[in-house]
Write a protein that holds these residues in place. Structure first.
Motif, PDB file in Angstrom:
ATOM      1  N   LEU A  85       0.832  -1.204   0.000  1.00  0.00           N
ATOM      2  CA  LEU A  85       0.000   0.000   0.000  1.00  0.00           C
ATOM      3  C   LEU A  85       0.864   1.249   0.000  1.00  0.00           C
ATOM      4  CD1 LEU A  85      -3.004   0.728   0.061  1.00  0.00           C
ATOM      5  CD2 LEU A  85      -2.834   0.823   2.549  1.00  0.00           C
ATOM      6  N   LYS A  86       1.940   1.216   0.766  1.00  0.00           N
ATOM      7  CA  LYS A  86       2.859   2.366   0.812  1.00  0.00           C
ATOM      8  C   LYS A  86       3.508   2.587  -0.558  1.00  0.00           C
ATOM      9  CE  LYS A  86       5.077   5.103   3.763  1.00  0.00           C
ATOM     10  NZ  LYS A  86       4.421   6.134   4.513  1.00  0.00           N
ATOM     11  N   LEU A  87       3.913   1.495  -1.217  1.00  0.00           N
ATOM     12  CA  LEU A  87       4.567   1.624  -2.515  1.00  0.00           C
ATOM     13  C   LEU A  87       3.572   2.049  -3.598  1.00  0.00           C
ATOM     14  CD1 LEU A  87       7.230   1.217  -4.111  1.00  0.00           C
ATOM     15  CD2 LEU A  87       6.346  -1.030  -4.693  1.00  0.00           C
ATOM     16  N   LEU A  88       2.408   1.409  -3.630  1.00  0.00           N
ATOM     17  CA  LEU A  88       1.428   1.751  -4.664  1.00  0.00           C
ATOM     18  C   LEU A  88       0.822   3.134  -4.458  1.00  0.00           C
ATOM     19  CD1 LEU A  88      -0.443  -1.632  -5.145  1.00  0.00           C
ATOM     20  CD2 LEU A  88       1.155  -0.538  -6.710  1.00  0.00           C
ATOM     21  N   GLY A  89       0.919   3.659  -3.244  1.00  0.00           N
ATOM     22  CA  GLY A  89       0.384   4.990  -2.958  1.00  0.00           C
ATOM     23  C   GLY A  89       1.348   6.124  -3.252  1.00  0.00           C
ATOM     24  N   GLN A  90       2.555   5.820  -3.667  1.00  0.00           N
ATOM     25  CA  GLN A  90       3.528   6.862  -3.995  1.00  0.00           C
ATOM     26  C   GLN A  90       3.092   7.592  -5.271  1.00  0.00           C
ATOM     27  OE1 GLN A  90       6.230   7.789  -2.169  1.00  0.00           O
ATOM     28  NE2 GLN A  90       5.481   6.314  -0.664  1.00  0.00           N
ATOM     29  N   PRO A  91       2.919   8.916  -5.187  1.00  0.00           N
ATOM     30  CA  PRO A  91       2.429   9.655  -6.364  1.00  0.00           C
ATOM     31  C   PRO A  91       3.344   9.547  -7.579  1.00  0.00           C
ATOM     32  CG  PRO A  91       2.368  11.036  -4.395  1.00  0.00           C
ATOM     33  CD  PRO A  91       3.076   9.776  -4.019  1.00  0.00           C
ATOM     34  N   GLY A  92       4.625   9.499  -7.368  1.00  0.00           N
ATOM     35  CA  GLY A  92       5.554   9.431  -8.495  1.00  0.00           C
ATOM     36  C   GLY A  92       5.544   8.088  -9.210  1.00  0.00           C
ATOM     37  N   GLN A  94       2.716   6.048  -9.440  1.00  0.00           N
ATOM     38  CA  GLN A  94       1.388   5.645  -9.879  1.00  0.00           C
ATOM     39  C   GLN A  94       1.264   5.621 -11.399  1.00  0.00           C
ATOM     40  OE1 GLN A  94      -1.370   8.077  -7.701  1.00  0.00           O
ATOM     41  NE2 GLN A  94      -1.310   6.714  -5.925  1.00  0.00           N
ATOM     42  N   GLU A  95       1.909   6.552 -12.082  1.00  0.00           N
ATOM     43  CA  GLU A  95       1.891   6.548 -13.546  1.00  0.00           C
ATOM     44  C   GLU A  95       2.572   5.307 -14.093  1.00  0.00           C
ATOM     45  OE1 GLU A  95       3.183   9.844 -15.941  1.00  0.00           O
ATOM     46  OE2 GLU A  95       2.238  11.242 -14.556  1.00  0.00           O
ATOM     47  N   SER A  96       3.688   4.943 -13.481  1.00  0.00           N
ATOM     48  CA  SER A  96       4.425   3.760 -13.943  1.00  0.00           C
ATOM     49  C   SER A  96       3.618   2.490 -13.731  1.00  0.00           C
ATOM     50  CB  SER A  96       5.760   3.640 -13.201  1.00  0.00           C
ATOM     51  OG  SER A  96       6.542   4.768 -13.436  1.00  0.00           O
ATOM     52  N   PHE A  97       2.968   2.367 -12.584  1.00  0.00           N
ATOM     53  CA  PHE A  97       2.152   1.186 -12.325  1.00  0.00           C
ATOM     54  C   PHE A  97       0.925   1.151 -13.229  1.00  0.00           C
ATOM     55  CE2 PHE A  97       4.321   1.050  -8.089  1.00  0.00           C
ATOM     56  CZ  PHE A  97       4.930  -0.170  -8.297  1.00  0.00           C
ATOM     57  N   ALA A  98       0.344   2.308 -13.534  1.00  0.00           N
ATOM     58  CA  ALA A  98      -0.795   2.369 -14.456  1.00  0.00           C
ATOM     59  C   ALA A  98      -0.367   1.949 -15.855  1.00  0.00           C
ATOM     60  CB  ALA A  98      -1.392   3.767 -14.472  1.00  0.00           C
ATOM     61  N   LEU A 100       2.184  -0.006 -16.596  1.00  0.00           N
ATOM     62  CA  LEU A 100       2.474  -1.435 -16.531  1.00  0.00           C
ATOM     63  C   LEU A 100       1.187  -2.266 -16.552  1.00  0.00           C
ATOM     64  CD1 LEU A 100       4.727  -3.564 -16.195  1.00  0.00           C
ATOM     65  CD2 LEU A 100       4.438  -3.329 -13.744  1.00  0.00           C
ATOM     66  N   TYR A 101       0.180  -1.793 -15.850  1.00  0.00           N
ATOM     67  CA  TYR A 101      -1.089  -2.518 -15.816  1.00  0.00           C
ATOM     68  C   TYR A 101      -1.788  -2.508 -17.177  1.00  0.00           C
ATOM     69  CZ  TYR A 101      -5.621  -4.173 -14.249  1.00  0.00           C
ATOM     70  OH  TYR A 101      -6.760  -4.910 -14.086  1.00  0.00           O
ATOM     71  N   ASN A 102      -1.592  -1.459 -17.953  1.00  0.00           N
ATOM     72  CA  ASN A 102      -2.239  -1.349 -19.259  1.00  0.00           C
ATOM     73  C   ASN A 102      -1.504  -2.106 -20.361  1.00  0.00           C
ATOM     74  OD1 ASN A 102      -4.430   0.195 -18.413  1.00  0.00           O
ATOM     75  ND2 ASN A 102      -3.197   2.068 -18.492  1.00  0.00           N
ATOM     76  N   GLN A 103      -0.368  -2.700 -20.061  1.00  0.00           N
ATOM     77  CA  GLN A 103       0.347  -3.518 -21.035  1.00  0.00           C
ATOM     78  C   GLN A 103      -0.373  -4.858 -21.199  1.00  0.00           C
ATOM     79  OE1 GLN A 103       2.837  -2.183 -22.877  1.00  0.00           O
ATOM     80  NE2 GLN A 103       2.155  -0.401 -21.713  1.00  0.00           N
ATOM     81  N   PRO A 104      -0.096  -5.592 -22.299  1.00  0.00           N
ATOM     82  CA  PRO A 104      -0.824  -6.843 -22.547  1.00  0.00           C
ATOM     83  C   PRO A 104      -0.748  -7.865 -21.404  1.00  0.00           C
ATOM     84  CG  PRO A 104       0.372  -6.191 -24.497  1.00  0.00           C
ATOM     85  CD  PRO A 104       0.763  -5.234 -23.413  1.00  0.00           C
ATOM     86  N   LEU A 105       0.383  -8.045 -20.789  1.00  0.00           N
ATOM     87  CA  LEU A 105       0.517  -8.997 -19.685  1.00  0.00           C
ATOM     88  C   LEU A 105       0.481  -8.316 -18.320  1.00  0.00           C
ATOM     89  CD1 LEU A 105       3.274 -11.394 -21.084  1.00  0.00           C
ATOM     90  CD2 LEU A 105       0.809 -11.751 -21.012  1.00  0.00           C
ATOM     91  N   GLY A 106       0.212  -7.046 -18.297  1.00  0.00           N
ATOM     92  CA  GLY A 106       0.219  -6.278 -17.053  1.00  0.00           C
ATOM     93  C   GLY A 106      -0.707  -6.795 -15.974  1.00  0.00           C
ATOM     94  N   PRO A 107      -1.973  -7.074 -16.289  1.00  0.00           N
ATOM     95  CA  PRO A 107      -2.868  -7.578 -15.234  1.00  0.00           C
ATOM     96  C   PRO A 107      -2.439  -8.936 -14.679  1.00  0.00           C
ATOM     97  CG  PRO A 107      -4.144  -6.736 -17.071  1.00  0.00           C
ATOM     98  CD  PRO A 107      -2.708  -6.740 -17.499  1.00  0.00           C
ATOM     99  N   LEU A 108      -1.741  -9.735 -15.500  1.00  0.00           N
ATOM    100  CA  LEU A 108      -1.292 -11.052 -15.033  1.00  0.00           C
ATOM    101  C   LEU A 108      -0.117 -10.959 -14.060  1.00  0.00           C
ATOM    102  CD1 LEU A 108      -1.482 -13.051 -18.372  1.00  0.00           C
ATOM    103  CD2 LEU A 108      -3.117 -13.025 -16.497  1.00  0.00           C
ATOM    104  N   LEU A 109       0.608  -9.846 -14.071  1.00  0.00           N
ATOM    105  CA  LEU A 109       1.745  -9.696 -13.166  1.00  0.00           C
ATOM    106  C   LEU A 109       1.311  -9.607 -11.707  1.00  0.00           C
ATOM    107  CD1 LEU A 109       4.057  -7.233 -15.099  1.00  0.00           C
ATOM    108  CD2 LEU A 109       4.533  -9.596 -14.519  1.00  0.00           C
ATOM    109  N   GLY A 110       0.215  -8.959 -11.477  1.00  0.00           N
ATOM    110  CA  GLY A 110      -0.274  -8.833 -10.107  1.00  0.00           C
ATOM    111  C   GLY A 110       0.325  -7.662  -9.355  1.00  0.00           C
ATOM    112  N   PHE A 111       0.962  -6.733 -10.048  1.00  0.00           N
ATOM    113  CA  PHE A 111       1.550  -5.577  -9.373  1.00  0.00           C
ATOM    114  C   PHE A 111       0.491  -4.617  -8.833  1.00  0.00           C
ATOM    115  CE2 PHE A 111       5.869  -5.945 -11.510  1.00  0.00           C
ATOM    116  CZ  PHE A 111       6.485  -6.298 -10.328  1.00  0.00           C
ATOM    117  N   ASN A 112      -0.751  -4.769  -9.250  1.00  0.00           N
ATOM    118  CA  ASN A 112      -1.803  -3.914  -8.717  1.00  0.00           C
ATOM    119  C   ASN A 112      -2.315  -4.426  -7.370  1.00  0.00           C
ATOM    120  OD1 ASN A 112      -2.847  -6.179 -10.014  1.00  0.00           O
ATOM    121  ND2 ASN A 112      -4.809  -5.198 -10.358  1.00  0.00           N
TER     122      ASN A 112
END
Length: 169
Positions: A85-92, A94-98, A100-112
């Motif tokens: 939660l601390k890592l995913l809540g970092q404002p800087g 959030q764009e990178s995680f978004a 990554l999630y929008n990539q073809p295999l992004g949802p399968l990684l589980g980084f969200n």
């Protein structure tokens, strides 16, 4: 059928009494620890399992560690959730995680998932102490365990007589 049932026991004896170095056993144990800490059902766990099988490490020690830490890791989920939660809540970030999630295999990684990313970070954080401790353990207790296992007829049957004869004397 009996061979299928005795295969894990044979692998355990080979892992403890094998000719692999303590370093290989410690690396296998550490990779297994990381695999066991990460929640299953995502691409991260599959990649970690592939890395464990692809590298020249003790796979039996890795699988034993994965089983052990898979049983222990639910106890660490509250801490993993806080870390994630601390890592995913970092404002800087959030764009990178978004992205990554929008990539073809992004949802399968589980980084969200906060527990997945927190468990991965926690496992990476404790990987060096785990490696160092298991290295010292395998250096200290590996040869005596190998000699102790080689004394028994069951070990000779399971691992092969020529293998056990190597440690007889």
């Amino acid at each position: 059928m009996l061979s299928l049932l005795l295969h894990p026991v044979r692998q355990l004896f080979n892992a403890l009494a094998g000719n692999e170095t303590p370093r290989q056993m410690a690396l296998g144990f550490t990779l297994g620890m990381i695999l066991g800490m990460v929640p299953k059902g995502n691409l991260i766990a599959v990649v970690l399992l592939f890395v464990l099988c692809a590298l020249r490490v003790n796979k039996a020690a890795g699988m034993m560690a994965a089983a052990l830490f898979s049983a222990i890791s639910p106890l660490c989920d509250p801490l993993s959730h806080k870390i994630g939660l601390k890592l995913l809540g970092q404002p800087g970030l959030q764009e990178s995680f978004a992205w990554l999630y929008n990539q073809p295999l992004g949802p399968l990684l589980g980084f969200n998932n906060t527990v997945t990313i927190g468990s991965l970070l926690l496992a990476i954080y404790i990987s060096y102490p785990c490696y160092y401790g298991s290295l010292k353990f395998f250096e200290r207790f590996g040869p005596p365990i190998a000699r102790w296992i080689a004394r028994y007829k069951l070990a000779r049957v399971l691992t092969g007589a020529q293998f056990a004869a190597r440690y007889q004397g």
